[in-house]
Scaffold this active site. Structure first.
Site, PDB file in Angstrom:
ATOM      1  N   PRO A  10       1.008  -1.210   0.113  1.00 27.73           N
ATOM      2  CA  PRO A  10       0.120  -0.076   0.013  1.00 27.73           C
ATOM      3  C   PRO A  10       0.836   1.336  -0.098  1.00 27.73           C
ATOM      4  CG  PRO A  10      -0.183  -0.934   2.057  1.00 27.73           C
ATOM      5  CD  PRO A  10       0.375  -2.335   1.403  1.00 27.73           C
ATOM      6  N   ASN A  11       0.287   2.136  -0.881  1.00 19.92           N
ATOM      7  CA  ASN A  11       1.018   3.536  -0.810  1.00 19.92           C
ATOM      8  C   ASN A  11       2.354   3.743  -1.409  1.00 19.92           C
ATOM      9  OD1 ASN A  11      -1.384   4.895   0.635  1.00 19.92           O
ATOM     10  ND2 ASN A  11      -0.308   3.984   2.458  1.00 19.92           N
ATOM     11  N   ARG A  18       4.863  12.101  -3.201  1.00 20.46           N
ATOM     12  CA  ARG A  18       4.464  12.691  -2.185  1.00 20.46           C
ATOM     13  C   ARG A  18       5.556  12.330  -1.282  1.00 20.46           C
ATOM     14  NH1 ARG A  18      -1.290  12.143  -2.407  1.00 20.46           N
ATOM     15  NH2 ARG A  18      -1.493  13.346  -4.317  1.00 20.46           N
ATOM     16  N   TYR A  23      11.019   8.980   1.382  1.00 27.17           N
ATOM     17  CA  TYR A  23      11.172   7.995   0.412  1.00 27.17           C
ATOM     18  C   TYR A  23      11.835   8.195  -0.804  1.00 27.17           C
ATOM     19  CZ  TYR A  23       7.968   5.783   3.749  1.00 27.17           C
ATOM     20  OH  TYR A  23       7.327   5.198   4.854  1.00 27.17           O
ATOM     21  N   ASN A  75       7.672  -5.834  -0.845  1.00 34.44           N
ATOM     22  CA  ASN A  75       7.879  -4.692   0.058  1.00 34.44           C
ATOM     23  C   ASN A  75       6.210  -4.667   0.583  1.00 34.44           C
ATOM     24  OD1 ASN A  75       7.743  -2.481   1.393  1.00 34.44           O
ATOM     25  ND2 ASN A  75       8.976  -1.027   0.015  1.00 34.44           N
ATOM     26  N   ALA A  78       3.214  -0.903   4.803  1.00 33.45           N
ATOM     27  CA  ALA A  78       2.711  -0.710   6.176  1.00 33.45           C
ATOM     28  C   ALA A  78       2.150  -2.130   6.563  1.00 33.45           C
ATOM     29  CB  ALA A  78       1.589   0.457   6.359  1.00 33.45           C
ATOM     30  N   ASP A  88       0.880 -15.392   6.740  1.00 28.71           N
ATOM     31  CA  ASP A  88       0.457 -16.697   6.519  1.00 28.71           C
ATOM     32  C   ASP A  88       0.393 -17.165   5.268  1.00 28.71           C
ATOM     33  OD1 ASP A  88       0.170 -16.895   9.165  1.00 28.71           O
ATOM     34  OD2 ASP A  88      -2.069 -16.662   9.378  1.00 28.71           O
ATOM     35  N   GLU A  99      12.168  -9.996   1.931  1.00 30.06           N
ATOM     36  CA  GLU A  99      11.354  -8.960   2.207  1.00 30.06           C
ATOM     37  C   GLU A  99      12.312  -7.722   2.009  1.00 30.06           C
ATOM     38  OE1 GLU A  99      10.671  -9.139   6.375  1.00 30.06           O
ATOM     39  OE2 GLU A  99       9.945  -6.832   6.440  1.00 30.06           O
ATOM     40  N   HIS A 101      12.673  -3.129   2.133  1.00 26.07           N
ATOM     41  CA  HIS A 101      12.308  -1.901   2.245  1.00 26.07           C
ATOM     42  C   HIS A 101      13.162  -0.729   1.997  1.00 26.07           C
ATOM     43  CE1 HIS A 101       9.175  -3.666   4.889  1.00 26.07           C
ATOM     44  NE2 HIS A 101      10.022  -4.467   5.224  1.00 26.07           N
ATOM     45  N   LEU A 102      12.488   0.240   1.469  1.00 27.93           N
ATOM     46  CA  LEU A 102      13.136   1.419   0.968  1.00 27.93           C
ATOM     47  C   LEU A 102      13.895   2.088   2.114  1.00 27.93           C
ATOM     48  CD1 LEU A 102      10.078   2.645  -1.006  1.00 27.93           C
ATOM     49  CD2 LEU A 102      12.481   2.178  -1.999  1.00 27.93           C
ATOM     50  N   SER A 103      13.207   2.361   3.376  1.00 27.88           N
ATOM     51  CA  SER A 103      13.852   3.120   4.541  1.00 27.88           C
ATOM     52  C   SER A 103      14.217   1.734   5.396  1.00 27.88           C
ATOM     53  CB  SER A 103      12.830   4.017   5.249  1.00 27.88           C
ATOM     54  OG  SER A 103      11.709   3.093   5.504  1.00 27.88           O
ATOM     55  N   ARG A 108      13.517   4.106  12.345  1.00 28.49           N
ATOM     56  CA  ARG A 108      12.270   4.720  12.300  1.00 28.49           C
ATOM     57  C   ARG A 108      11.341   4.357  13.671  1.00 28.49           C
ATOM     58  NH1 ARG A 108       9.458   4.577   6.858  1.00 28.49           N
ATOM     59  NH2 ARG A 108       8.472   6.479   7.627  1.00 28.49           N
ATOM     60  N   ARG A 112       7.515   0.537  13.469  1.00 26.16           N
ATOM     61  CA  ARG A 112       7.862  -0.195  12.221  1.00 26.16           C
ATOM     62  C   ARG A 112       9.104  -1.234  12.574  1.00 26.16           C
ATOM     63  NH1 ARG A 112       5.585   3.255   8.358  1.00 26.16           N
ATOM     64  NH2 ARG A 112       5.366   5.367   9.229  1.00 26.16           N
TER      65      ARG A 112
HETATM   66  O1  CA2 Z   1      10.429   1.527   3.817  1.00 22.80           O
HETATM   67  C1  CA2 Z   1       9.976   1.080   3.212  1.00 22.80           C
HETATM   68  O2  CA2 Z   1       9.747   0.412   2.119  1.00 22.80           O
HETATM   69  C2  CA2 Z   1       8.208   0.791   3.903  1.00 22.80           C
HETATM   70  O3  CA2 Z   1       7.994  -0.338   3.610  1.00 22.80           O
HETATM   71  C3  CA2 Z   1       7.510   1.833   3.151  1.00 22.80           C
HETATM   72  C4  CA2 Z   1       6.100   1.953   3.849  1.00 22.80           C
HETATM   73  C5  CA2 Z   1       5.969   1.840   5.408  1.00 22.80           C
HETATM   74  O4  CA2 Z   1       4.918   1.766   6.057  1.00 22.80           O
HETATM   75  C6  CA2 Z   1       6.962   0.762   5.960  1.00 22.80           C
HETATM   76  O5  CA2 Z   1       6.906   0.908   7.386  1.00 22.80           O
HETATM   77  C7  CA2 Z   1       8.412   0.923   5.482  1.00 22.80           C
HETATM   78  C8  CA2 Z   1       5.229   2.955   3.417  1.00 22.80           C
HETATM   79  C9  CA2 Z   1       5.113   3.369   1.880  1.00 22.80           C
HETATM   80  C10 CA2 Z   1       4.354   4.594   1.782  1.00 22.80           C
HETATM   81  O6  CA2 Z   1       5.084   5.302   0.683  1.00 22.80           O
HETATM   82  C11 CA2 Z   1       4.688   6.432   0.578  1.00 22.80           C
HETATM   83  C12 CA2 Z   1       5.347   7.136  -0.449  1.00 22.80           C
HETATM   84  C13 CA2 Z   1       4.901   8.623  -0.896  1.00 22.80           C
HETATM   85  C14 CA2 Z   1       3.947   9.145  -0.013  1.00 22.80           C
HETATM   86  C15 CA2 Z   1       3.509   8.477   0.860  1.00 22.80           C
HETATM   87  C16 CA2 Z   1       3.696   7.156   1.260  1.00 22.80           C
END
Ligand code: CA2
Length: 149
Positions: A10-11, A18, A23, A75, A78, A88, A99, A101-103, A108, A112
């Site tokens: 998601p997102n 944004r 990110y 990835n 959330a 599961d 798995e 993750h970008l961050s 954080r 998380r």
């Molecule tokens: O670091 C990552 O890749 C995350 O999976 C990114 C998720 C976050 O909830 C995880 O804790 C770590 C969020 C992705 C949302 O990306 C956005 C990008 C631009 C604007 C808003 C959200």
């Protein structure tokens, strides 16, 4: 030729559009292009899906085997921190999963720091921006080659 399913949760469709402070400015399309280039270099096929819906991601994991994917890079966004259903599904299909993750989720907020996916993944890559996906793809291909799948 190995076929790898790449899942974005998601997102992640908002990447580059944004919150570039957290990110980065790279869009998801751009990350997918980089992944496609890397796949060609590695000599593997990738299929990419982004969804904001938990069930869609679960269904994609369930279908991975019948669609001839030998590995998954995910990835889960959330859902990483909330989804027993995705955990599961990965555990149920028995397809090696990396798995990503970008961050760096451990630098954080506390919420998380826990991943439901980590215990059912072969490994986790976190904190390298779009490079996390490239490293994740390399890792799953290397794992499959070594395990002689
Ligand atoms: O670091 C990552 O890749 C995350 O999976 C990114 C998720 C976050 O909830 C995880 O804790 C770590 C969020 C992705 C949302 O990306 C956005 C990008 C631009 C604007 C808003 C959200």
């Amino acid at each position: 030729m190995f076929s790898i399913l790449v899942l974005h949760g998601p997102n992640l469709n908002l990447l580059g559009l944004r919150e570039p402070g957290i990110y980065g400015s790279e869009t998801l399309d751009n990350i997918n292009r980089l992944l496609q280039q890397e796949a060609e270099t590695l000599g593997v096929k990738i299929s990419v899906l982004q969804s904001n819906h938990e069930g869609v991601l679960v269904d994609a994991i369930h279908s991975a085997s019948s669609e001839q994917h030998q590995g998954i890079v995910i990835n889960a966004g959330a859902y990483t921190h909330t989804s027993v259903a995705i955990r599961d599904a990965i555990s149920g299909v028995n397809i090696p999963t990396v798995e990503v993750h970008l961050s760096n989720i451990y630098r954080r907020e506390e919420f998380r720091h826990h991943s439901f996916i980590a215990p059912v993944a072969i490994g986790q890559i976190s904190g390298f921006g779009s490079e996390s996906y490239i490293l994740g793809l390399k890792a799953i291909v290397n794992y499959l080659q070594k395990s002689g799948s």
